[in-house]
Every structure is written in structure tokens, then in C-alpha cells.
Design a protein around this motif. Structure first.
Motif, mmCIF file in Angstrom:
data_model
loop_
_atom_site.group_PDB
_atom_site.id
_atom_site.type_symbol
_atom_site.label_atom_id
_atom_site.label_comp_id
_atom_site.label_asym_id
_atom_site.label_seq_id
_atom_site.Cartn_x
_atom_site.Cartn_y
_atom_site.Cartn_z
ATOM 1 N N MET A 1 27.982 44.991 51.843
ATOM 2 C CA MET A 1 28.808 43.938 51.286
ATOM 3 C C MET A 1 29.936 44.523 50.273
ATOM 4 N N SER A 2 31.049 44.197 50.832
ATOM 5 C CA SER A 2 32.181 44.806 50.101
ATOM 6 C C SER A 2 32.657 44.220 48.775
ATOM 7 N N ASP A 3 33.169 44.782 47.676
ATOM 8 C CA ASP A 3 33.503 44.489 46.528
ATOM 9 C C ASP A 3 34.549 43.272 46.341
ATOM 10 N N PRO A 4 34.342 42.380 45.558
ATOM 11 C CA PRO A 4 35.275 41.399 45.224
ATOM 12 C C PRO A 4 36.380 42.117 45.074
ATOM 13 N N VAL A 5 37.389 41.299 45.151
ATOM 14 C CA VAL A 5 39.107 41.684 45.014
ATOM 15 C C VAL A 5 39.667 40.887 43.688
ATOM 16 N N CYS A 6 40.110 41.532 42.730
ATOM 17 C CA CYS A 6 41.108 40.757 41.898
ATOM 18 C C CYS A 6 41.834 40.109 42.154
ATOM 19 N N PRO A 7 42.089 38.667 42.175
ATOM 20 C CA PRO A 7 43.204 38.039 42.650
ATOM 21 C C PRO A 7 44.598 38.275 41.816
ATOM 22 N N LEU A 8 44.482 38.881 40.758
ATOM 23 C CA LEU A 8 45.848 39.258 39.884
ATOM 24 C C LEU A 8 46.221 40.567 40.408
ATOM 25 N N CYS A 9 45.639 41.610 40.544
ATOM 26 C CA CYS A 9 46.194 43.083 40.906
ATOM 27 C C CYS A 9 45.876 43.362 42.271
ATOM 28 N N GLY A 10 44.813 42.638 42.748
ATOM 29 C CA GLY A 10 44.616 42.889 44.054
ATOM 30 C C GLY A 10 43.805 44.037 44.665
ATOM 31 N N ARG A 11 43.146 44.771 43.395
ATOM 32 C CA ARG A 11 42.216 45.839 43.456
ATOM 33 C C ARG A 11 40.739 45.470 43.678
ATOM 34 N N PRO A 12 39.984 46.158 44.467
ATOM 35 C CA PRO A 12 38.491 45.872 44.335
ATOM 36 C C PRO A 12 37.829 45.735 43.054
ATOM 37 N N ILE A 13 36.969 44.982 42.528
ATOM 38 C CA ILE A 13 36.242 44.915 41.564
ATOM 39 C C ILE A 13 34.746 45.423 42.050
ATOM 40 N N PRO A 14 34.554 46.974 41.482
ATOM 41 C CA PRO A 14 33.183 47.386 42.035
ATOM 42 C C PRO A 14 32.172 46.907 40.725
ATOM 43 N N ASP A 15 30.814 46.862 41.035
ATOM 44 C CA ASP A 15 29.674 46.422 40.373
ATOM 45 C C ASP A 15 29.960 47.011 38.825
ATOM 46 N N ASP A 16 30.243 48.129 38.914
ATOM 47 C CA ASP A 16 30.170 49.250 37.548
ATOM 48 C C ASP A 16 31.507 48.906 36.749
ATOM 49 N N ALA A 17 32.412 48.121 37.108
ATOM 50 C CA ALA A 17 33.723 48.087 36.630
ATOM 51 C C ALA A 17 33.776 46.896 35.596
ATOM 52 N N PRO A 18 34.397 47.009 34.400
ATOM 53 C CA PRO A 18 34.321 45.814 33.422
ATOM 54 C C PRO A 18 35.034 44.584 34.160
ATOM 55 N N GLN A 19 34.345 43.456 34.045
ATOM 56 C CA GLN A 19 34.764 42.344 34.848
ATOM 57 C C GLN A 19 34.481 41.163 33.974
ATOM 58 N N SER A 20 35.366 40.015 34.282
ATOM 59 C CA SER A 20 34.961 38.798 33.530
ATOM 60 C C SER A 20 35.479 37.748 34.512
ATOM 61 N N LEU A 21 34.873 36.401 34.092
ATOM 62 C CA LEU A 21 35.423 34.963 34.788
ATOM 63 C C LEU A 21 36.527 34.636 33.864
#
Length: 97
Positions: free
Chosen positions: A1-21
Motif C-alpha cells: 500500500m502506498s503512503d498517504p499524501v499530504c493535501p497541503l504540500c502534496g508530498r507522501p507521508i511515510p509511516d515514520d514521518a511526523p504526522q498529525s490530524l
């Protein structure tokens, strides 16, 4: 499965990247239980360093609207050159009160 994409910057969000809702309509302005989007943590922090809760609720309640803000547009151009897991401090509050 591919990583989700950040709707702001358009870059993928890998599991190990800092992320938030991000609540598209702030919880304090009636958005509790409303729609959220998954963002890179750096993108989320930049949104809140730039805009007030009232501005977010009134004018910037979609990713498309957020991209039109001049300061966020400049940030997006800058952060798109960084790798998806890029981390950086977002300076303190820069928005006008």
C-alpha cells in the motif's frame, strides 16, 4: 500500500514521518467531530503559526483554500523541495493578533 499524501504540500507521508490530524474547522469554532485531514507535522504547525482559529473557520476550511494564503503558498514551495520525512522547527507565532 502506498503512503498517504499530504493535501497541503502534496508530498507522501511515510509511516515514520511526523504526522498529525488537522480539523478543517477548528474544534473551538464548531468543528469537533467534523472532517479532518492527515498532514505532515511541519505542515500542520505552519498552518497554526500562520492563521488564527477564526480565520481557519471563516476562510480557510479546505486544503484548497489553505494553499491560496500567500504565506502558506510560499511555505509549500519551500517544503516541497525537502524529503517527506523532513523535520524542522517552525518559529513561534507569526500571525497578527
Amino acid at each position: 500500500m502506498s503512503d498517504p499524501v499530504c493535501p497541503l504540500c502534496g508530498r507522501p507521508i511515510p509511516d515514520d514521518a511526523p504526522q498529525s490530524l488537522h480539523h478543517l474547522i477548528p474544534k473551538l469554532k464548531g468543528g469537533k467531530g467534523g472532517p479532518t485531514v492527515l498532514l505532515h507535522d511541519i505542515c500542520h504547525r505552519e498552518i497554526h503559526a500562520t492563521l488564527t482559529e477564526a480565520e481557519l473557520a471563516r476562510e480557510y476550511s479546505t486544503p484548497e483554500a489553505l494553499k491560496t494564503h500567500p504565506r502558506l503558498a510560499k511555505f509549500i514551495v519551500w517544503v516541497q523541495k525537502r524529503p517527506p520525512g523532513f523535520r524542522s522547527r517552525v518559529p513561534g507565532k507569526r500571525r497578527k493578533r
